[in-house]
Design a protein around this motif. Structure first.
Motif, PDB file in Angstrom:
ATOM      1  N   ALA A  85       0.831  -1.206   0.000  1.00 47.65           N
ATOM      2  CA  ALA A  85       0.000   0.000   0.000  1.00 47.65           C
ATOM      3  C   ALA A  85       0.864   1.255   0.000  1.00 47.65           C
ATOM      4  O   ALA A  85       0.546   2.251  -0.673  1.00 47.65           O
ATOM      5  CB  ALA A  85      -0.924  -0.007   1.213  1.00 47.65           C
ATOM      6  N   MET A  86       1.968   1.225   0.748  1.00 44.63           N
ATOM      7  CA  MET A  86       2.880   2.372   0.761  1.00 44.63           C
ATOM      8  C   MET A  86       3.479   2.586  -0.635  1.00 44.63           C
ATOM      9  O   MET A  86       3.641   3.724  -1.091  1.00 44.63           O
ATOM     10  CB  MET A  86       3.989   2.147   1.781  1.00 44.63           C
ATOM     11  CG  MET A  86       3.509   2.116   3.221  1.00 44.63           C
ATOM     12  SD  MET A  86       4.843   1.841   4.422  1.00 44.63           S
ATOM     13  CE  MET A  86       5.542   3.504   4.518  1.00 44.63           C
ATOM     14  N   GLY A  87       3.784   1.482  -1.314  1.00 42.19           N
ATOM     15  CA  GLY A  87       4.294   1.597  -2.668  1.00 42.19           C
ATOM     16  C   GLY A  87       3.283   2.209  -3.617  1.00 42.19           C
ATOM     17  O   GLY A  87       3.619   3.050  -4.458  1.00 42.19           O
ATOM     18  N   ARG A  93       1.962   9.387  -6.356  1.00 42.26           N
ATOM     19  CA  ARG A  93       2.569  10.708  -6.216  1.00 42.26           C
ATOM     20  C   ARG A  93       3.793  10.895  -7.105  1.00 42.26           C
ATOM     21  O   ARG A  93       4.460  11.920  -7.044  1.00 42.26           O
ATOM     22  CB  ARG A  93       2.952  10.931  -4.747  1.00 42.26           C
ATOM     23  CG  ARG A  93       1.778  10.793  -3.799  1.00 42.26           C
ATOM     24  CD  ARG A  93       2.198  10.837  -2.353  1.00 42.26           C
ATOM     25  NE  ARG A  93       2.458  12.185  -1.885  1.00 42.26           N
ATOM     26  CZ  ARG A  93       2.904  12.486  -0.684  1.00 42.26           C
ATOM     27  NH1 ARG A  93       3.164  11.519   0.181  1.00 42.26           N
ATOM     28  NH2 ARG A  93       3.105  13.737  -0.330  1.00 42.26           N
ATOM     29  N   GLY A  94       4.099   9.891  -7.915  1.00 42.72           N
ATOM     30  CA  GLY A  94       5.234  10.004  -8.814  1.00 42.72           C
ATOM     31  C   GLY A  94       6.575   9.746  -8.162  1.00 42.72           C
ATOM     32  O   GLY A  94       7.630  10.031  -8.753  1.00 42.72           O
ATOM     33  N   GLN A  95       6.564   9.176  -6.963  1.00 41.41           N
ATOM     34  CA  GLN A  95       7.802   8.884  -6.235  1.00 41.41           C
ATOM     35  C   GLN A  95       8.207   7.434  -6.539  1.00 41.41           C
ATOM     36  O   GLN A  95       8.084   6.536  -5.720  1.00 41.41           O
ATOM     37  CB  GLN A  95       7.585   9.103  -4.737  1.00 41.41           C
ATOM     38  CG  GLN A  95       7.193  10.537  -4.387  1.00 41.41           C
ATOM     39  CD  GLN A  95       6.726  10.694  -2.950  1.00 41.41           C
ATOM     40  OE1 GLN A  95       6.572   9.723  -2.213  1.00 41.41           O
ATOM     41  NE2 GLN A  95       6.472  11.931  -2.551  1.00 41.41           N
ATOM     42  N   PHE A  96       8.718   7.216  -7.737  1.00 43.51           N
ATOM     43  CA  PHE A  96       8.879   5.861  -8.257  1.00 43.51           C
ATOM     44  C   PHE A  96       9.969   5.071  -7.541  1.00 43.51           C
ATOM     45  O   PHE A  96       9.814   3.870  -7.307  1.00 43.51           O
ATOM     46  CB  PHE A  96       9.126   5.909  -9.760  1.00 43.51           C
ATOM     47  CG  PHE A  96       8.006   6.548 -10.529  1.00 43.51           C
ATOM     48  CD1 PHE A  96       6.701   6.136 -10.350  1.00 43.51           C
ATOM     49  CD2 PHE A  96       8.249   7.582 -11.432  1.00 43.51           C
ATOM     50  CE1 PHE A  96       5.647   6.721 -11.042  1.00 43.51           C
ATOM     51  CE2 PHE A  96       7.208   8.173 -12.128  1.00 43.51           C
ATOM     52  CZ  PHE A  96       5.907   7.747 -11.934  1.00 43.51           C
ATOM     53  N   ARG A  97      11.068   5.701  -7.198  1.00 37.49           N
ATOM     54  CA  ARG A  97      12.130   4.986  -6.486  1.00 37.49           C
ATOM     55  C   ARG A  97      11.651   4.532  -5.107  1.00 37.49           C
ATOM     56  O   ARG A  97      11.940   3.408  -4.672  1.00 37.49           O
ATOM     57  CB  ARG A  97      13.372   5.875  -6.348  1.00 37.49           C
ATOM     58  CG  ARG A  97      14.093   6.148  -7.651  1.00 37.49           C
ATOM     59  CD  ARG A  97      14.773   4.903  -8.181  1.00 37.49           C
ATOM     60  NE  ARG A  97      15.444   5.148  -9.453  1.00 37.49           N
ATOM     61  CZ  ARG A  97      15.991   4.213 -10.192  1.00 37.49           C
ATOM     62  NH1 ARG A  97      15.953   2.940  -9.796  1.00 37.49           N
ATOM     63  NH2 ARG A  97      16.582   4.494 -11.345  1.00 37.49           N
ATOM     64  N   SER A  98      10.920   5.402  -4.438  1.00 35.12           N
ATOM     65  CA  SER A  98      10.360   5.040  -3.142  1.00 35.12           C
ATOM     66  C   SER A  98       9.353   3.905  -3.295  1.00 35.12           C
ATOM     67  O   SER A  98       9.334   2.949  -2.496  1.00 35.12           O
ATOM     68  CB  SER A  98       9.687   6.258  -2.499  1.00 35.12           C
ATOM     69  OG  SER A  98       9.089   5.917  -1.272  1.00 35.12           O
ATOM     70  N   ALA A  99       8.531   3.977  -4.333  1.00 37.37           N
ATOM     71  CA  ALA A  99       7.555   2.912  -4.588  1.00 37.37           C
ATOM     72  C   ALA A  99       8.263   1.583  -4.804  1.00 37.37           C
ATOM     73  O   ALA A  99       7.843   0.541  -4.265  1.00 37.37           O
ATOM     74  CB  ALA A  99       6.710   3.262  -5.809  1.00 37.37           C
ATOM     75  N   PHE A 262      -4.017  17.883  -8.402  1.00 33.60           N
ATOM     76  CA  PHE A 262      -2.716  18.418  -7.969  1.00 33.60           C
ATOM     77  C   PHE A 262      -2.911  19.428  -6.841  1.00 33.60           C
ATOM     78  O   PHE A 262      -2.212  19.390  -5.823  1.00 33.60           O
ATOM     79  CB  PHE A 262      -2.024  19.073  -9.168  1.00 33.60           C
ATOM     80  CG  PHE A 262      -0.697  19.688  -8.851  1.00 33.60           C
ATOM     81  CD1 PHE A 262       0.456  18.908  -8.787  1.00 33.60           C
ATOM     82  CD2 PHE A 262      -0.586  21.057  -8.626  1.00 33.60           C
ATOM     83  CE1 PHE A 262       1.689  19.479  -8.501  1.00 33.60           C
ATOM     84  CE2 PHE A 262       0.644  21.622  -8.340  1.00 33.60           C
ATOM     85  CZ  PHE A 262       1.782  20.834  -8.269  1.00 33.60           C
ATOM     86  N   VAL A 263      -3.879  20.320  -7.017  1.00 31.06           N
ATOM     87  CA  VAL A 263      -4.173  21.323  -5.982  1.00 31.06           C
ATOM     88  C   VAL A 263      -4.675  20.639  -4.718  1.00 31.06           C
ATOM     89  O   VAL A 263      -4.280  20.991  -3.600  1.00 31.06           O
ATOM     90  CB  VAL A 263      -5.206  22.344  -6.511  1.00 31.06           C
ATOM     91  CG1 VAL A 263      -5.688  23.263  -5.390  1.00 31.06           C
ATOM     92  CG2 VAL A 263      -4.603  23.156  -7.655  1.00 31.06           C
TER      93      VAL A 263
END
Length: 301
Positions: A85-87, A93-99, A262-263
């Motif tokens: 789920a965290m991934g 959010r576009g945080q692919f390395r973290s995913a 985004f907003v």
């Protein structure tokens, strides 16, 4: 070593039931209020932190959701599904390395018997690599997913998208059709099969796939555009023109929806932000999503 946590008492069990009911009814603010009460009674109950994170994610409160997931993992390091789920939140959010790191953590918890979960996680890993432009690793991950779940339609679809991105349209169409054969009513898979059929000059084959998408998702920009191209190729110019007009209108709304999301991610407690998103969904014909967004705005207000 993971600490033993006592089973919930009858009052807590009743509250947990109420939370689940509120969450399923999309009454997210009420669910959070109940969870806060529950966590005062059961602060070390990892499943409650996990559920709280899911509720927060539905409200676009991703930073708080990440903290809640992290607490669940701290309390129960071997609890399956949390890292996944965290991934998914990080991917959104576009945080692919973290995913990627989270998905790999989930893999480490799974046994060889967890074929359904392994297929899902490896497919997500493939999707992350595809977004990062590491095509070989993406393909390997999709193949690993399918080695665990040969009938996993989503993995076949994402493999088709990878082939399409690399210009291998015929291979992409074959894999897209595999996905459709496994889940004939899924709009995403029909769209891919339809759009690839148009691109490979198979307009007559494309029409039923695109029509299946538009029956359930008339707001789908790509389906409207490809249906216009399909009908134009079949010589049905007047019909094609109507779909081109719809495409132009929906493209503008889709751009506004992306901006509104985004907003909203930056101000998830804003009532007006939720109302703006709800109005855009409504104008696009996305009734269920509009209803959910209006409901959250009403809860926040």
């Amino acid at each position: 070593m993971q600490q033993e946590v006592p089973e919930p008492d009858p009052v807590s069990r009743a509250l947990i039931w109420d939370v689940q009911e509120a969450y399923e009814d999309q009454d997210y603010i009420h669910a959070l209020t109940l969870l806060d009460s529950l966590l005062q009674r059961l602060p070390d109950y990892a499943q409650l932190h996990n559920l709280r994170a899911r509720v927060l994610s539905s409200l676009y409160r991703f930073d708080e959701a990440e903290a809640a997931y992290a607490q669940a993992r701290k309390l129960a390091p071997n609890l399956k599904g949390v890292a996944y789920a965290m991934g998914s939140n990080a991917f959104f959010r576009g945080q692919f390395r973290s995913a990627l790191n989270h998905y790999q953590s989930e893999i480490a918890l799974l046994s060889s018997d967890d074929t359904t979960a392994l297929g899902a996680v490896w497919a997500q890993i493939g999707r992350v690599y595809a977004r990062l432009g590491v095509d070989d690793s993406a393909r390997i991950a999709y193949k690993r997913a399918l080695s665990h779940r040969p009938s996993y339609a989503q993995a076949w679809s994402w493999l088709a998208e990878l082939d399409e991105d690399l210009g291998a349209l015929e291979e992409a169409l074959v894999n897209a059709l595999r996905a459709v054969s496994l889940m004939p009513n899924e709009a995403e898979f029909n769209y891919l099969a339809g759009s690839l059929s148009v691109r490979t000059g198979r307009a007559a084959d494309a029409e039923p796939h695109l029509d299946a998408v538009l029956q359930t998702e008339p707001w789908h920009v790509g389906a409207n555009y490809n249906m216009a191209r399909c009908l134009l190729a079949l010589g049905r110019t007047a019909e094609a023109h109507r779909f081109f007009e719809a495409t132009e209108r929906l493209e503008g709304l889709q751009a506004d929806i992306i901006l509104a999301r985004f907003v909203l991610e930056r101000n998830p407690l804003g009532v007006q932000e939720w109302l703006t998103l709800a109005d855009l969904y409504q104008m696009s014909g996305r009734v269920q999503e509009a209803r959910e967004a209006y409901g959250i705005a009403r809860q926040l207000n």
